[in-house]
Every structure is written in structure tokens, then in C-alpha cells.
Scaffold this motif. Structure first.
Motif, PDB file in Angstrom:
ATOM      1  N   GLU A 132       0.848  -1.309  -0.129  1.00 10.34           N
ATOM      2  CA  GLU A 132       0.030  -0.022   0.113  1.00 10.34           C
ATOM      3  C   GLU A 132       0.844   1.317   0.047  1.00 10.34           C
ATOM      4  N   GLN A 133       1.993   1.288   0.588  1.00  8.26           N
ATOM      5  CA  GLN A 133       2.647   2.343   0.994  1.00  8.26           C
ATOM      6  C   GLN A 133       3.802   2.624  -0.381  1.00  8.26           C
ATOM      7  N   SER A 134       4.145   1.478  -0.859  1.00  5.07           N
ATOM      8  CA  SER A 134       5.176   1.544  -1.836  1.00  5.07           C
ATOM      9  C   SER A 134       6.695   2.064  -1.598  1.00  5.07           C
ATOM     10  N   THR A 135       6.888   2.099  -0.411  1.00 10.75           N
ATOM     11  CA  THR A 135       8.453   2.788   0.099  1.00 10.75           C
ATOM     12  C   THR A 135       8.960   1.581   1.275  1.00 10.75           C
ATOM     13  N   PRO A 136      10.283   1.664   1.345  1.00 14.82           N
ATOM     14  CA  PRO A 136      10.837   0.927   2.367  1.00 14.82           C
ATOM     15  C   PRO A 136      10.022   0.844   3.750  1.00 14.82           C
ATOM     16  N   SER A 137       9.897  -0.354   4.204  1.00 14.18           N
ATOM     17  CA  SER A 137       9.143   0.003   5.579  1.00 14.18           C
ATOM     18  C   SER A 137       9.373  -1.240   6.520  1.00 14.18           C
ATOM     19  N   LEU A 138       9.075  -0.973   7.964  1.00 16.46           N
ATOM     20  CA  LEU A 138       9.762  -1.842   8.901  1.00 16.46           C
ATOM     21  C   LEU A 138       8.617  -1.992   9.819  1.00 16.46           C
ATOM     22  N   ALA A 139       8.798  -2.792  10.590  1.00 15.35           N
ATOM     23  CA  ALA A 139       7.842  -3.218  11.521  1.00 15.35           C
ATOM     24  C   ALA A 139       8.158  -2.610  12.651  1.00 15.35           C
ATOM     25  N   ALA A 140       7.286  -2.283  13.580  1.00 15.15           N
ATOM     26  CA  ALA A 140       7.411  -1.629  15.237  1.00 15.15           C
ATOM     27  C   ALA A 140       6.556  -1.922  16.175  1.00 15.15           C
ATOM     28  N   TYR A 141       7.186  -2.162  17.353  1.00 17.45           N
ATOM     29  CA  TYR A 141       6.373  -2.652  18.132  1.00 17.45           C
ATOM     30  C   TYR A 141       6.565  -1.868  19.653  1.00 17.45           C
TER      31      TYR A 141
END
Length: 341
Positions: A132-141
Motif C-alpha cells: 500500500e505504501q510502496s516505500t521501504p518499510s519496517l515493523a515497529a512494536y
């Protein structure tokens, strides 16, 4: 889309439990640490290939494990190291794998996830967010407290966009931990070599994400629920507690007699527990626990524990921890001195 599961660490903080086995293959309930991730990737039709990145020392273990599994996508990609001090760093190993497997030439996006992390979301949710974002992504908690946050790499967000990183700060600005779960558009893959050629930190992917964020938008997928970093015995037991939901799990060919198992206790095949009380512990295959009180403890394969109280311990394989019946009144501290055979 392709995926890399990072499984090249030597897990020295978990020794002796991981001295001769990769921590990603530790049992957690009915499965293993890494199989939770591999199952998600196997079931996602968007993922074409899964590369399990490991070292020469543990490659045979993973090869056997994958051959015996029902997974079809995973295949090993082996870095040329056999000891901790030979490692290239995670970013260095990633760059080598990308070059070794020709991933940059495939024009496919890439998911990267650490094989020693357990979390309550399915990876397809993270991949949905990335697409959906089409950018580098990371998971955050969100770990919920700044005291806990001091031990981790943190991110600050503005409407889902990463605007700042902190690495194990003394004074955290955030409680959002950046997990080792990333997704990169295909055009980013060439930038790993650029990052390394500028003498940047090769160790942790978070440093690469921070460098990348200074050049383009990086977004975060945040989630609630559970996250476990299997980096210590306590972290492993927390994951067991979550997987078993407070109930004992006894293998069909294990033996438990005249004993009380309190809460999340896992007894693996061939193990024997008799006349004992166990709480929040794991007993590995073919070990024997007799007339003992054990809590918050991991007992490795072929070990013997008898006539003793144990707490917050890791008992190595083929180790005997015992107290003579006439000395049972001695303190647990004196009695739990363990020599690894």
C-alpha cells in the motif's frame, strides 16, 4: 516478491543451549521459532522464493530441517563463516546474499525478517502495508515503557513515517522498537553496496534503515499484541509461555509420573519427569527429572536433574545436576553449581 530469513547468528547469549544448535530451531509449542515465519511465507502467493541465510557451521542443521519439512519455497544461502568473530555483520551478509543469489537482477521487491523473532501478526499483514505504501518499510512494536526501550533500537513516527532513529538510548524519545522485519522495493537493493562502500556500520539492518531514511521516505507498520526476541533464556521461556497459553504440553512419548506441571511447561519426546514439580520450563528430549522442583529453567537433551531445586537455570546437554538425599537441606545456591560435561 522474494524473502530472506536471517538465521546466521551463533546465539552465544543462549549457550550452552545453542552451542551446537541454531536458536531458530528451538521448539516453541508444536513448532519451532523459524517455522512460524516460514509458514507465513509459504502461504503467501506473492512470495516466490525464500532464502534462509545461515553460516557454514549450522547449514547442515537447516538443510536437514528443511528436507524433513513440508515447505517448498525455502532454500539455503550459506555465508562462509563458522565462528562469531568471522561474521560480516547482518548488513554485510545481506549484501553478499543479494549478490550471490542475483536478487538485484530479478527486479523483485524483497522482504527481510530475522529468524529468531516471534510476533503475533501474520507476515501477510506487513506485506499488505508495504504494498500500500510502496516505500521501504519496517515493523515497529510499542514496548510500553521508556525503561524497557533503552535496550532497543527505536523509531519516532509522524503519521506512520519514520522521522528519527535512536539506538539503545539512555534517554528514549519513543517506546517504539524497530524490529528486524523489513520490506524493500527492488530499486533499493543496489543501495546495500553503496551503504557498505561508504564505511557505514555493517552490523545491524537498523543502521541501514537510518541511512536510507535520510535519503527517502521510510514507513512503519505498527502492531499490538506480542513480540518476542529469542536472545536469552528468559526471552525463550516468555515465547514458550505465549505459545502454550499457560497450559502444559507433553509429547506423546514423554513420561510424566507423580508430578505437578504448573502453567506453561513443555516436555519433549523421550523425556521423563517423575516425583517433581515444574513451572514455566522446558525439558528437552531424553532428559530425566526426578524428585526435583524446577521453575524458569531450560533442561537440554540427555541431561539428568534429581533431588534438587532449580530456578532460572539453563542445564546443558549430557549434564548431571544432582544432590545426595542426605544433603537435600543445603541451599539451592550451593547445590546448583553446574559443570558442563
Amino acid at each position: 516478491m522474494q524473502a530472506i530469513v536471517l538465521a546466521g547468528g551463533y546465539a552465544t547469549r543462549l549457550w550452552p543451549l545453542t552451542k551446537d544448535r541454531p536458536k531458530m530451531l528451538l521448539p516453541v509449542g508444536e513448532t519451532t521459532v523459524i517455522d512460524e515465519l516460514l509458514s507465513d511465507l509459504e502461504n503467501d502467493d506473492r512470495i516466490s522464493d525464500v532464502f534462509v541465510s545461515t553460516n557454514e557451521r549450522f547449514a547442515p542443521d537447516f538443510e536437514t530441517h528443511l528436507e524433513e519439512s513440508e515447505f517448498e519455497k525455502p532454500r539455503l544461502s550459506v555465508e562462509e563463516t563458522v565462528e562469531e568473530d568471522e561474521k560480516f555483520g547482518v548488513v554485510g551478509a545481506l549484501a553478499q546474499l543479494i549478490n550471490r543469489e542475483g536478487l538485484e537482477d530479478n527486479d523483485e521487491d524483497l522482504v527481510v525478517v530475522a529468524g529468531d523473532n516471534l510476533f503475533s501478526f501474520d507476515l501477510d499483514e506487513f506485506i499488505d502495508h508495504f504494498e500500500e505504501q510502496s516505500t521501504p518499510s519496517l515493523a515497529a512494536y510499542d514496548v510500553g515503557s521508556k525503561e524497557k526501550a533503552k535496550a532497543y533500537g527505536l523509531v519516532e513516527l509522524d503519521d506512520g513515517e519514520v522521522v528519527n532513529f535512536q539506538e539503545k538510548p539512555e534517554n528514549p524519545n519513543s517506546t517504539l522498537v524497530s524490529l528486524a522485519c523489513y520490506a524493500f522495493p527492488s530499486e533499493v537493493l543496489s543501495q546495500f553496496d553503496e551503504y557498505l562502500s561508504s564505511d557505514n556500520n555493517p552490523d545491524e539492518p537498523g543502521w541501514f534503515l537510518q541511512w536510507l531514511q535520510s535519503r527517502q521516505t521510510v514507513r512503519a507498520f505498527t502492531f499490538s499484541g506480542a513480540w518476542f526476541d529469542i536472545g536469552s533464556a528468559d526471552g525463550y521461556l516468555e515465547a514458550i509461555d505465549w505459545a502454550l497459553a499457560g497450559e502444559p504440553l507433553i509429547a506423546d512419548d514423554a513420561t510424566v509420573e507423580n508430578s505437578r506441571l504448573e502453567g506453561s511447561v513443555q516436555v519433549l519426546p523421550g523425556a521423563t519427569v517423575s516425583d517433581s514439580t515444574l513451572a514455566r520450563s522446558v525439558v528437552f528430549p531424553n532428559s530425566q527429572v526426578t524428585n526435583a522442583s524446577v521453575d524458569d529453567t531450560v533442561i537440554d537433551s540427555e541431561a539428568t536433574v534429581e533431588n534438587i531445586d532449580l530456578s532460572e537455570s539453563v542445564i546443558g546437554s549430557y549434564t548431571t545436576v544432582a544432590q545426595d538425599a542426605e544433603d537435600e537441606a543445603e541451599s539451592a545456591e550451593e547445590a546448583t553449581e553446574v559443570v558442563q560435561n
